[in-house]
Design an enzyme around this catalytic site. Structure first.
Site: not given
Ligand code: BJW
Length: 234
Positions: A57, A60, A93, A110, A118, A140, A178-179, A221
């Site tokens: 991190y 990044r 993001n 996120h 902390c 602290c 977003t995927s 985008a």
């Molecule tokens: C372009 C482009 C260009 C490329 N132009 N487009 C059902 C319901 C609720 C929760 C769950 C559920 N089932 C499972 C869960 C749990 C879990 C989950 O989702 N698991 C899955 C694997 C199924 N979720 C959680 O644990 C979350 N917490 C939670 O649910 O708590 C309970 C709760 C819910 C609601 C209320 C209260 C409590 C937490 C999720 C945390 C995600 N964190 C991350 C990592 C951060 C660490 C780091 O940064 O290193 O966040 S995961 C990672 O994925 C990151 C991103 O924000 C996230 C999404 O990814 P994103 O942005 O979609 O990126 P990509 O790479 O996947 O896609 C890129 C897209 O761009 C593609 O489509 C390309 O085509 C496109 N693209 N170039 C336009 N030029």
């Protein structure tokens, strides 16, 4: 008759920052290449090897200084400034390109690279320096407890109440770059549909949720977002 648009909710993912040079997560050459993001972006992975995670991190966070907002971030900031109705930009993001472009009505569901919290006292701090050398918490004073303010799998995303309230009132929901692989964000389209919002997806290619949108516009985008913003402000 077409519904008048007053309330807009926009969800952005890694794709909006790709053309600024920030890697996405799930591309073949993405950020977690060779790993399942679900295996490494967890509190358990941090507990197993904090030094490795902090270094990752730190790198990044430092890399943010080398990137700038692209026309998609800038167009959304123009929409935020010009739109008289309600608007909420929800980003998954952890970069700061939306705020650097000028967006204000913004939620980082996120977390943020430029924030640290902390685990001893719970305080959050704006943070631009490394964390790997275990600096003391400015609140602290205890060292070794600051972690990246990033929402990992199994942790609760930020501001869900505010997001749910905005989705319940939405007339237009737009998902950009977003995927649709990560919940709860991937389910926002269903919340918006339940509120009878029009749902539009902008992506380079079909996502996992494309068929749940009323309309999908494919392309970079930096092209598709300014086009859509121009049509909303015309
Ligand atoms: C372009 C482009 C260009 C490329 N132009 N487009 C059902 C319901 C609720 C929760 C769950 C559920 N089932 C499972 C869960 C749990 C879990 C989950 O989702 N698991 C899955 C694997 C199924 N979720 C959680 O644990 C979350 N917490 C939670 O649910 O708590 C309970 C709760 C819910 C609601 C209320 C209260 C409590 C937490 C999720 C945390 C995600 N964190 C991350 C990592 C951060 C660490 C780091 O940064 O290193 O966040 S995961 C990672 O994925 C990151 C991103 O924000 C996230 C999404 O990814 P994103 O942005 O979609 O990126 P990509 O790479 O996947 O896609 C890129 C897209 O761009 C593609 O489509 C390309 O085509 C496109 N693209 N170039 C336009 N030029």
């Amino acid at each position: 008759m077409e519904r008048l648009i007053r309330n807009i909710v926009i969800l952005t993912g890694a794709g909006i920052s790709a053309e600024s040079g920030v890697p996405t997560f799930r591309a073949a050459d993405g950020l977690w290449e060779g790993h399942r993001v679900e295996d490494v972006a967890t509190p358990e992975a941090f507990a197993r090897n904090p030094a490795l995670v902090q270094a990752f991190y730190d790198a990044r966070r430092a890399a943010l200084e080398t990137v700038v907002p692209n026309p998609a971030h800038i167009a959304l900031a123009q929409l935020d400034q010009a739109w008289r109705g309600n608007l909420l930009l929800v980003t998954q993001n952890v970069d700061d390109l939306h705020e650097r472009a000028g967006s204000v009505r913004l939620v980082h569901m996120h977390g943020e690279l430029k924030s640290a919290w902390c685990t001893a006292c719970g305080a959050c701090h704006r943070w631009e320096k490394p964390l790997a050398d275990d600096p003391p918490c400015p609140c602290c004073g205890r060292a070794g407890n600051l972690r990246p303010d990033i929402v990992w799998f199994g942790e609760t995303p930020y501001e869900m109440g505010r997001i749910e309230a905005a989705l319940a009132e939405a007339d237009l929901f737009i998902a950009i770059g977003t995927s649709g692989a990560v919940y709860p964000a991937a389910g926002f389209v269903d919340r918006a549909r339940a509120a009878r919002a029009r749902c539009v997806e902008l992506n380079l290619e079909p996502s996992l949720g494309s068929e749940r949108f009323h309309e999908c516009r494919f392309g970079p985008a930096s092209v598709r977002v300014p086009e859509l913003v121009d049509s909303l402000l015309a």
